[in-house]
Design a protein around this motif. Structure first.
Motif, PDB file in Angstrom:
ATOM      1  N   ALA A   1       9.737   5.963   1.227  1.00  0.00           N
ATOM      2  CA  ALA A   1      10.625   6.053   0.002  1.00  0.00           C
ATOM      3  C   ALA A   1      11.607   4.924  -0.102  1.00  0.00           C
ATOM      4  O   ALA A   1      12.009   4.168  -0.835  1.00  0.00           O
ATOM      5  CB  ALA A   1      10.938   7.063  -0.553  1.00  0.00           C
ATOM      6  N   GLN A   2      12.467   5.067   1.239  1.00  0.00           N
ATOM      7  CA  GLN A   2      13.689   4.178   1.524  1.00  0.00           C
ATOM      8  C   GLN A   2      13.041   2.648   1.567  1.00  0.00           C
ATOM      9  O   GLN A   2      13.727   1.868   0.774  1.00  0.00           O
ATOM     10  CB  GLN A   2      14.333   4.438   2.886  1.00  0.00           C
ATOM     11  CG  GLN A   2      15.424   3.725   3.143  1.00  0.00           C
ATOM     12  CD  GLN A   2      16.608   3.802   2.193  1.00  0.00           C
ATOM     13  OE1 GLN A   2      16.935   5.171   1.837  1.00  0.00           O
ATOM     14  NE2 GLN A   2      17.008   2.738   1.646  1.00  0.00           N
ATOM     15  N   GLN A   3      12.129   2.309   2.379  1.00  0.00           N
ATOM     16  CA  GLN A   3      11.634   0.789   2.284  1.00  0.00           C
ATOM     17  C   GLN A   3      11.191   0.488   1.114  1.00  0.00           C
ATOM     18  O   GLN A   3      11.615  -0.690   0.468  1.00  0.00           O
ATOM     19  CB  GLN A   3      10.577   0.908   3.124  1.00  0.00           C
ATOM     20  CG  GLN A   3      10.945   0.899   4.692  1.00  0.00           C
ATOM     21  CD  GLN A   3       9.529   1.228   5.490  1.00  0.00           C
ATOM     22  OE1 GLN A   3       8.331   0.884   5.094  1.00  0.00           O
ATOM     23  NE2 GLN A   3       9.724   1.465   6.675  1.00  0.00           N
ATOM     24  N   LEU A   4      10.631   1.141   0.064  1.00  0.00           N
ATOM     25  CA  LEU A   4      10.060   0.779  -1.271  1.00  0.00           C
ATOM     26  C   LEU A   4      11.302   0.620  -2.083  1.00  0.00           C
ATOM     27  O   LEU A   4      11.328  -0.307  -2.904  1.00  0.00           O
ATOM     28  CB  LEU A   4       9.244   1.842  -1.862  1.00  0.00           C
ATOM     29  CG  LEU A   4       7.935   2.052  -1.240  1.00  0.00           C
ATOM     30  CD1 LEU A   4       7.190   3.552  -1.853  1.00  0.00           C
ATOM     31  CD2 LEU A   4       6.891   0.800  -1.325  1.00  0.00           C
ATOM     32  N   PHE A   5      12.364   1.613  -2.035  1.00  0.00           N
ATOM     33  CA  PHE A   5      13.491   1.261  -2.964  1.00  0.00           C
ATOM     34  C   PHE A   5      14.344  -0.086  -2.528  1.00  0.00           C
ATOM     35  O   PHE A   5      15.095  -0.512  -3.558  1.00  0.00           O
ATOM     36  CB  PHE A   5      14.322   2.567  -2.685  1.00  0.00           C
ATOM     37  CG  PHE A   5      13.967   3.650  -3.671  1.00  0.00           C
ATOM     38  CD1 PHE A   5      13.627   3.644  -4.846  1.00  0.00           C
ATOM     39  CD2 PHE A   5      13.919   5.136  -2.798  1.00  0.00           C
ATOM     40  CE1 PHE A   5      13.132   4.684  -5.580  1.00  0.00           C
ATOM     41  CE2 PHE A   5      13.771   6.105  -3.856  1.00  0.00           C
ATOM     42  CZ  PHE A   5      13.147   6.085  -5.076  1.00  0.00           C
ATOM     43  N   GLU A   6      14.238  -0.059  -1.412  1.00  0.00           N
ATOM     44  CA  GLU A   6      14.956  -1.587  -0.876  1.00  0.00           C
ATOM     45  C   GLU A   6      14.428  -2.747  -1.349  1.00  0.00           C
ATOM     46  O   GLU A   6      15.005  -3.682  -1.977  1.00  0.00           O
ATOM     47  CB  GLU A   6      14.923  -1.519   0.711  1.00  0.00           C
ATOM     48  CG  GLU A   6      15.795  -0.502   1.242  1.00  0.00           C
ATOM     49  CD  GLU A   6      15.845  -0.665   2.743  1.00  0.00           C
ATOM     50  OE1 GLU A   6      14.766  -1.625   3.449  1.00  0.00           O
ATOM     51  OE2 GLU A   6      16.700   0.075   3.656  1.00  0.00           O
ATOM     52  N   VAL A   7      12.838  -2.777  -1.315  1.00  0.00           N
ATOM     53  CA  VAL A   7      12.247  -3.902  -2.038  1.00  0.00           C
ATOM     54  C   VAL A   7      12.283  -3.959  -3.545  1.00  0.00           C
ATOM     55  O   VAL A   7      12.740  -4.880  -4.071  1.00  0.00           O
ATOM     56  CB  VAL A   7      10.692  -3.604  -1.916  1.00  0.00           C
ATOM     57  CG1 VAL A   7       9.967  -4.606  -2.511  1.00  0.00           C
ATOM     58  CG2 VAL A   7      10.374  -3.697  -0.193  1.00  0.00           C
ATOM     59  N   VAL A   8      12.529  -2.591  -4.235  1.00  0.00           N
ATOM     60  CA  VAL A   8      12.654  -2.605  -5.631  1.00  0.00           C
ATOM     61  C   VAL A   8      14.083  -3.192  -6.035  1.00  0.00           C
ATOM     62  O   VAL A   8      14.383  -3.842  -6.704  1.00  0.00           O
ATOM     63  CB  VAL A   8      12.495  -1.228  -5.968  1.00  0.00           C
ATOM     64  CG1 VAL A   8      13.086  -1.119  -7.616  1.00  0.00           C
ATOM     65  CG2 VAL A   8      11.102  -0.658  -6.056  1.00  0.00           C
ATOM     66  N   ASP A   9      15.219  -2.969  -4.954  1.00  0.00           N
ATOM     67  CA  ASP A   9      16.624  -3.189  -5.354  1.00  0.00           C
ATOM     68  C   ASP A   9      16.875  -4.905  -5.223  1.00  0.00           C
ATOM     69  O   ASP A   9      17.578  -5.440  -6.029  1.00  0.00           O
ATOM     70  CB  ASP A   9      17.491  -2.446  -4.380  1.00  0.00           C
ATOM     71  CG  ASP A   9      17.649  -0.845  -4.748  1.00  0.00           C
ATOM     72  OD1 ASP A   9      17.254  -0.641  -5.970  1.00  0.00           O
ATOM     73  OD2 ASP A   9      18.023  -0.144  -3.968  1.00  0.00           O
ATOM     74  N   ARG A  10      15.946  -5.105  -4.261  1.00  0.00           N
ATOM     75  CA  ARG A  10      16.039  -6.685  -4.242  1.00  0.00           C
ATOM     76  C   ARG A  10      15.503  -7.463  -5.025  1.00  0.00           C
ATOM     77  O   ARG A  10      15.994  -8.668  -5.385  1.00  0.00           O
ATOM     78  CB  ARG A  10      15.256  -7.271  -2.696  1.00  0.00           C
ATOM     79  CG  ARG A  10      15.941  -6.657  -1.483  1.00  0.00           C
ATOM     80  CD  ARG A  10      15.632  -7.345  -0.347  1.00  0.00           C
ATOM     81  NE  ARG A  10      14.057  -7.158   0.053  1.00  0.00           N
ATOM     82  CZ  ARG A  10      13.704  -6.385   0.869  1.00  0.00           C
ATOM     83  NH1 ARG A  10      14.540  -5.610   1.139  1.00  0.00           N
ATOM     84  NH2 ARG A  10      12.330  -6.125   0.856  1.00  0.00           N
TER      85      ARG A  10
ATOM     86  N   PRO B   1       0.902  -1.243   0.074  1.00  0.00           N
ATOM     87  CA  PRO B   1      -0.175  -0.262   0.086  1.00  0.00           C
ATOM     88  C   PRO B   1       0.926   1.333  -0.060  1.00  0.00           C
ATOM     89  O   PRO B   1       1.944   1.350   0.688  1.00  0.00           O
ATOM     90  CB  PRO B   1      -0.841  -0.013   1.348  1.00  0.00           C
ATOM     91  CG  PRO B   1      -0.739  -1.653   1.625  1.00  0.00           C
ATOM     92  CD  PRO B   1       0.547  -2.035   1.101  1.00  0.00           C
ATOM     93  N   LEU B   2       0.444   1.940  -0.821  1.00  0.00           N
ATOM     94  CA  LEU B   2       1.318   3.515  -0.896  1.00  0.00           C
ATOM     95  C   LEU B   2       0.580   4.526  -0.429  1.00  0.00           C
ATOM     96  O   LEU B   2      -0.783   4.656  -0.599  1.00  0.00           O
ATOM     97  CB  LEU B   2       1.701   3.798  -2.432  1.00  0.00           C
ATOM     98  CG  LEU B   2       2.439   2.656  -3.300  1.00  0.00           C
ATOM     99  CD1 LEU B   2       2.433   3.151  -4.623  1.00  0.00           C
ATOM    100  CD2 LEU B   2       3.571   2.358  -2.599  1.00  0.00           C
ATOM    101  N   SER B   3       1.500   5.481   0.104  1.00  0.00           N
ATOM    102  CA  SER B   3       0.432   6.684   0.675  1.00  0.00           C
ATOM    103  C   SER B   3       0.106   7.419  -0.543  1.00  0.00           C
ATOM    104  O   SER B   3       0.466   7.276  -1.538  1.00  0.00           O
ATOM    105  CB  SER B   3       1.333   7.547   1.806  1.00  0.00           C
ATOM    106  OG  SER B   3       2.653   8.150   0.869  1.00  0.00           O
ATOM    107  N   ALA B   4      -0.795   8.488  -0.312  1.00  0.00           N
ATOM    108  CA  ALA B   4      -1.327   9.201  -1.417  1.00  0.00           C
ATOM    109  C   ALA B   4      -0.236  10.209  -1.943  1.00  0.00           C
ATOM    110  O   ALA B   4      -0.218  10.230  -3.125  1.00  0.00           O
ATOM    111  CB  ALA B   4      -2.334  10.308  -1.018  1.00  0.00           C
TER     112      ALA B   4
END
Length: 265
Positions: free
Chosen positions: A224-233, A144-147
């Protein structure tokens, strides 16, 4: 008029007697023929390329002895344009009549008639087209993403803005951050200002040193940091090395590359 022995009924020159300057750029006959006949562009589209009006293009076509295509038959635009497409582009995406008319190579009035014929609500006065929309790279993560993140990540360059913002906290000033990252300070200021405008609130506190995020800004950066970590993995292996095991220095170099490309544009 007396010195030239002219009266009010006497013309000094006949209309059209002046020598016309040679056509340049896209209006050179060979180039114009290629655009109009070879590529099939409309007069309005050629006018945008040449930076002139469509009437100038029409005159240039006649002077170059290029036969004009017949005008659209009555009702042809209505038969070729899908009402659902027009509703999505105009009403949902917020594009302007002029923008859609430019894509269809048709007068603005013809697009307006289609809106009225298909009962598509008009934009309120003062409406301006929104920035270009792009699919968010975070939508496929199932998180889930914030607005704010959802909005920023669909803006052109929004993901790069977020990556840049993650590198700012801890620097004494924005100037020192720009020097460390190797980008112009004006480019960094523009990036952060555009990001804050898209987010709708101030992300960094401008009155403290070193640079720290505001409470709302810190929450945005953490997400944003958490999302980028998932994307990088989830990135595929490159040269046999899993992207999630890259060192911090390699990751920062990749981010700096993104920032450099952003500042170059």
């Amino acid at each position: 008029m007396e010195s030239r022995h002219l009266s009010a009924q006497t013309r000094p020159h006949n209309k059209g007697a002046y020598p016309r300057p040679a056509r340049q750029g896209y209006l050179v006959p060979d180039q114009l023929r290629e655009l109009y006949e070879g590529q099939g562009l409309q007069q309005l589209q050629i006018a945008e390329l040449a930076g002139c009006s469509s009437s100038v293009v029409k005159t240039a076509l006649k002077q170059a002895n290029i036969p004009l295509r017949p005008r659209r038959a009555a009702g042809e635009l209505k038969r070729t344009v899908d009402p659902g497409w027009l509703h999505t582009e105009y009403h949902n995406k917020g594009r302007t009549v002029a923008d859609i008319a430019r894509e269809l190579a048709a007068p603005d009035s013809n697009v307006t008639k289609l809106l009225d014929a298909w009962d598509i609500p008009r934009h309120p006065p003062g409406h301006s087209a929104p920035p270009p929309w792009h699919p968010s790279p975070f939508t496929e993560l199932g998180i889930p993403l914030s607005a704010e993140i959802a909005h920023i990540s669909t803006r052109r360059g929004g993901v790069d803005w977020l990556r840049t913002a993650l590198l700012i906290p801890g620097h004494r000033t924005r100037r020192s951050a720009a020097l460390t990252l190797g980008i112009p300070r004006t480019s960094l200021n523009w990036t952060l200002k555009t990001l804050e405008t898209a987010a709708g609130f101030e992300i960094f506190n401008r009155r403290t040193r070193p640079v720290v995020a505001t409470p709302r800004g810190q929450a945005l950066l953490d997400e944003a940091q958490q999302l980028f970590e998932v994307v990088d993995r989830q990135q595929p292996r490159t040269d046999g090395i899993d992207q999630r095991w890259r060192s911090a220095g390699e990751r920062d170099q990749a981010l700096l590359g993104s920032i450099s490309r952003l500042s170059a544009t």
